[in-house]
Write a protein that holds these residues in place. Sequence first.
Motif, PDB file in Angstrom:
ATOM      1  N   LEU A 279       0.819  -1.202   0.000  1.00 31.54           N
ATOM      2  CA  LEU A 279       0.000   0.000   0.000  1.00 31.54           C
ATOM      3  C   LEU A 279       0.860   1.260   0.000  1.00 31.54           C
ATOM      4  CD1 LEU A 279      -2.930   1.130   0.256  1.00 31.54           C
ATOM      5  CD2 LEU A 279      -2.504   1.239   2.723  1.00 31.54           C
ATOM      6  N   LEU A 280       0.517   2.197  -0.908  1.00 33.10           N
ATOM      7  CA  LEU A 280       1.169   3.508  -0.938  1.00 33.10           C
ATOM      8  C   LEU A 280       0.335   4.550  -0.219  1.00 33.10           C
ATOM      9  CD1 LEU A 280       2.321   3.565  -4.677  1.00 33.10           C
ATOM     10  CD2 LEU A 280       3.741   3.114  -2.663  1.00 33.10           C
ATOM     11  N   VAL A 281      -0.970   4.558  -0.528  1.00 40.31           N
ATOM     12  CA  VAL A 281      -1.829   5.602   0.048  1.00 40.31           C
ATOM     13  C   VAL A 281      -3.284   5.176  -0.037  1.00 40.31           C
ATOM     14  CG1 VAL A 281      -2.358   6.903  -2.057  1.00 40.31           C
ATOM     15  CG2 VAL A 281      -2.107   8.126   0.092  1.00 40.31           C
ATOM     16  N   THR A 282      -4.095   5.703   0.869  1.00 44.59           N
ATOM     17  CA  THR A 282      -5.549   5.572   0.804  1.00 44.59           C
ATOM     18  C   THR A 282      -6.148   6.973   0.760  1.00 44.59           C
ATOM     19  OG1 THR A 282      -5.585   3.509   2.068  1.00 44.59           O
ATOM     20  CG2 THR A 282      -7.618   4.766   1.987  1.00 44.59           C
ATOM     21  N   VAL A 283      -7.062   7.196  -0.185  1.00 42.74           N
ATOM     22  CA  VAL A 283      -7.789   8.468  -0.248  1.00 42.74           C
ATOM     23  C   VAL A 283      -9.268   8.177  -0.032  1.00 42.74           C
ATOM     24  CG1 VAL A 283      -6.157   9.823  -1.592  1.00 42.74           C
ATOM     25  CG2 VAL A 283      -7.737   8.300  -2.780  1.00 42.74           C
ATOM     26  N   VAL A 284      -9.927   9.039   0.743  1.00 41.23           N
ATOM     27  CA  VAL A 284     -11.323   8.767   1.102  1.00 41.23           C
ATOM     28  C   VAL A 284     -12.266   9.920   0.804  1.00 41.23           C
ATOM     29  CG1 VAL A 284     -10.707   7.097   2.877  1.00 41.23           C
ATOM     30  CG2 VAL A 284     -10.958   9.508   3.489  1.00 41.23           C
ATOM     31  N   THR A 285     -11.748  11.124   0.652  1.00 41.88           N
ATOM     32  CA  THR A 285     -12.602  12.301   0.468  1.00 41.88           C
ATOM     33  C   THR A 285     -12.521  12.787  -0.967  1.00 41.88           C
ATOM     34  OG1 THR A 285     -12.174  12.932   2.766  1.00 41.88           O
ATOM     35  CG2 THR A 285     -13.112  14.611   1.299  1.00 41.88           C
ATOM     36  N   GLY A 286     -13.660  13.058  -1.585  1.00 37.78           N
ATOM     37  CA  GLY A 286     -13.681  13.597  -2.934  1.00 37.78           C
ATOM     38  C   GLY A 286     -12.868  14.874  -3.027  1.00 37.78           C
ATOM     39  N   GLY A 287     -11.992  14.953  -4.037  1.00 31.45           N
ATOM     40  CA  GLY A 287     -11.132  16.108  -4.203  1.00 31.45           C
ATOM     41  C   GLY A 287      -9.850  16.062  -3.397  1.00 31.45           C
ATOM     42  N   GLU A 288      -9.689  15.022  -2.612  1.00 32.54           N
ATOM     43  CA  GLU A 288      -8.517  14.921  -1.735  1.00 32.54           C
ATOM     44  C   GLU A 288      -7.227  14.774  -2.527  1.00 32.54           C
ATOM     45  OE1 GLU A 288      -8.887  11.657   0.964  1.00 32.54           O
ATOM     46  OE2 GLU A 288      -7.064  12.166   2.085  1.00 32.54           O
ATOM     47  N   VAL A 289      -6.194  15.451  -2.056  1.00 28.47           N
ATOM     48  CA  VAL A 289      -4.855  15.340  -2.634  1.00 28.47           C
ATOM     49  C   VAL A 289      -3.893  14.940  -1.525  1.00 28.47           C
ATOM     50  CG1 VAL A 289      -2.953  16.523  -3.792  1.00 28.47           C
ATOM     51  CG2 VAL A 289      -5.323  17.069  -4.403  1.00 28.47           C
ATOM     52  N   LYS A 290      -3.123  13.880  -1.777  1.00 31.09           N
ATOM     53  CA  LYS A 290      -2.105  13.461  -0.810  1.00 31.09           C
ATOM     54  C   LYS A 290      -0.759  13.395  -1.496  1.00 31.09           C
ATOM     55  CE  LYS A 290      -4.547  10.899   2.774  1.00 31.09           C
ATOM     56  NZ  LYS A 290      -4.665   9.610   3.503  1.00 31.09           N
ATOM     57  N   LYS A 291       0.269  13.798  -0.749  1.00 36.41           N
ATOM     58  CA  LYS A 291       1.620  13.754  -1.293  1.00 36.41           C
ATOM     59  C   LYS A 291       2.480  12.832  -0.459  1.00 36.41           C
ATOM     60  CE  LYS A 291       1.684  18.215  -3.623  1.00 36.41           C
ATOM     61  NZ  LYS A 291       2.418  19.469  -3.877  1.00 36.41           N
ATOM     62  N   LEU A 292       3.279  12.030  -1.147  1.00 37.71           N
ATOM     63  CA  LEU A 292       4.208  11.105  -0.513  1.00 37.71           C
ATOM     64  C   LEU A 292       5.530  11.272  -1.229  1.00 37.71           C
ATOM     65  CD1 LEU A 292       4.475   8.769   1.553  1.00 37.71           C
ATOM     66  CD2 LEU A 292       3.916   7.199  -0.313  1.00 37.71           C
ATOM     67  N   LYS A 293       6.373  12.166  -0.699  1.00 38.57           N
ATOM     68  CA  LYS A 293       7.658  12.505  -1.319  1.00 38.57           C
ATOM     69  C   LYS A 293       7.416  12.974  -2.756  1.00 38.57           C
ATOM     70  CE  LYS A 293      10.344   9.437   1.634  1.00 38.57           C
ATOM     71  NZ  LYS A 293      11.313   8.318   1.723  1.00 38.57           N
ATOM     72  N   ARG A 294       7.865  12.223  -3.748  1.00 41.59           N
ATOM     73  CA  ARG A 294       7.703  12.667  -5.145  1.00 41.59           C
ATOM     74  C   ARG A 294       6.396  12.199  -5.775  1.00 41.59           C
ATOM     75  NH1 ARG A 294      10.460   9.914  -7.912  1.00 41.59           N
ATOM     76  NH2 ARG A 294      11.303   8.448  -6.371  1.00 41.59           N
ATOM     77  N   LEU A 295       5.561  11.528  -4.994  1.00 38.15           N
ATOM     78  CA  LEU A 295       4.308  11.005  -5.515  1.00 38.15           C
ATOM     79  C   LEU A 295       3.145  11.868  -5.020  1.00 38.15           C
ATOM     80  CD1 LEU A 295       6.317   8.584  -5.766  1.00 38.15           C
ATOM     81  CD2 LEU A 295       4.393   7.086  -5.220  1.00 38.15           C
ATOM     82  N   THR A 296       2.241  12.223  -5.955  1.00 36.65           N
ATOM     83  CA  THR A 296       1.051  12.988  -5.620  1.00 36.65           C
ATOM     84  C   THR A 296      -0.171  12.211  -6.075  1.00 36.65           C
ATOM     85  OG1 THR A 296       2.217  15.095  -5.874  1.00 36.65           O
ATOM     86  CG2 THR A 296      -0.198  15.154  -5.911  1.00 36.65           C
ATOM     87  N   PHE A 297      -1.091  11.977  -5.153  1.00 31.45           N
ATOM     88  CA  PHE A 297      -2.292  11.201  -5.419  1.00 31.45           C
ATOM     89  C   PHE A 297      -3.495  12.135  -5.323  1.00 31.45           C
ATOM     90  CE2 PHE A 297      -0.143   7.141  -4.902  1.00 31.45           C
ATOM     91  CZ  PHE A 297       0.925   7.482  -4.088  1.00 31.45           C
ATOM     92  N   GLN A 298      -4.425  11.979  -6.258  1.00 24.76           N
ATOM     93  CA  GLN A 298      -5.631  12.786  -6.230  1.00 24.76           C
ATOM     94  C   GLN A 298      -6.856  11.898  -6.389  1.00 24.76           C
ATOM     95  OE1 GLN A 298      -5.537  16.146  -8.828  1.00 24.76           O
ATOM     96  NE2 GLN A 298      -7.424  17.017  -8.015  1.00 24.76           N
ATOM     97  N   PHE A 299      -7.888  12.171  -5.598  1.00 24.55           N
ATOM     98  CA  PHE A 299      -9.163  11.471  -5.676  1.00 24.55           C
ATOM     99  C   PHE A 299     -10.152  12.424  -6.303  1.00 24.55           C
ATOM    100  CE2 PHE A 299     -11.817   8.111  -5.192  1.00 24.55           C
ATOM    101  CZ  PHE A 299     -12.466   7.870  -3.992  1.00 24.55           C
ATOM    102  N   GLY A 300     -10.869  11.992  -7.330  1.00 25.52           N
ATOM    103  CA  GLY A 300     -11.803  12.852  -8.019  1.00 25.52           C
ATOM    104  C   GLY A 300     -12.930  13.333  -7.114  1.00 25.52           C
ATOM    105  N   ASP A 301     -13.512  14.471  -7.473  1.00 19.55           N
ATOM    106  CA  ASP A 301     -14.584  15.053  -6.665  1.00 19.55           C
ATOM    107  C   ASP A 301     -15.745  14.078  -6.477  1.00 19.55           C
ATOM    108  OD1 ASP A 301     -14.203  18.429  -8.035  1.00 19.55           O
ATOM    109  OD2 ASP A 301     -13.156  17.382  -6.413  1.00 19.55           O
ATOM    110  N   ALA A 302     -16.049  13.318  -7.515  1.00 24.47           N
ATOM    111  CA  ALA A 302     -17.171  12.385  -7.463  1.00 24.47           C
ATOM    112  C   ALA A 302     -16.777  11.017  -6.905  1.00 24.47           C
ATOM    113  CB  ALA A 302     -17.769  12.210  -8.859  1.00 24.47           C
TER     114      ALA A 302
END
Lengths: 115, 111
Positions: free
Chosen positions: B45-68
């Motif tokens: 596992l690298l990351v978990t996103v749960v909220t629409g629009g959420e952005v998480k950063k892990l060093k050089r990695l950026t994860f985004q969860f869509g609004d919907a």
Amino acid sequence: GAGVSQTPSNKVTEKGKYVELRCDPISGHTALYWYRQSLGQGPEFLIYFQGTGAADDSGLPNDRFFAVRPEGSVSTLKIQRTERGDSAVYLCASSLSPTGTGTQYFGPGTRLLVL
Amino acid sequence: TQLLEQSPQFLSIQEGENLTVYCNSSSVFSSLQWYRQEPGEGPVLLVTVVTGGEVKKLKRLTFQFGDARKDSSLHITAAQPGDTGLYLCAGGSTNAGKSTFGDGTTLTVKP
């Protein structure tokens, strides 16, 4: 143990034979999952246990596949009358939480080859 | 049936380049996970996103969860050979233990 362990790491069998694959989850994890991963694909859900009971076995492809977790810890996936199409990596994962937000920790998998 | 489609299927780039991989679905998920898998090992596992629009950063990695909460992206900045691997996204549901996985993006970063 420190992580999820699976045995054997590799299993070669002949079509029609019976196989058992074992999973030792992280100590204290109540949820345990089995997935199957074919070459070039993502893991495919098979079954998940909450404690000793199978909470969801909707992913088992047919009645040749069966899994048990009698004491709520170690689990065994059993495949009867193996077919060549059963060849895949069988992954086990465990989690503290059975919900969608619970982190699943995966083992290294058992590579099954049916000749 | 909930399906997750990942694109591209394969990506080969030079060290130092940036890249984005995508995970799309027609279904809504309560959470979405990104994993990295190396040959002979299980997904990590690298990351978990749960909220629409959420952005998480892990060093050089950026994860985004869509609004919907139907899609997600993973952006890697200045890729390194150590980033090579299979990147899998997986969707979870609040009341279901299982995760639904995409078929992954195989990333190769050449030195």
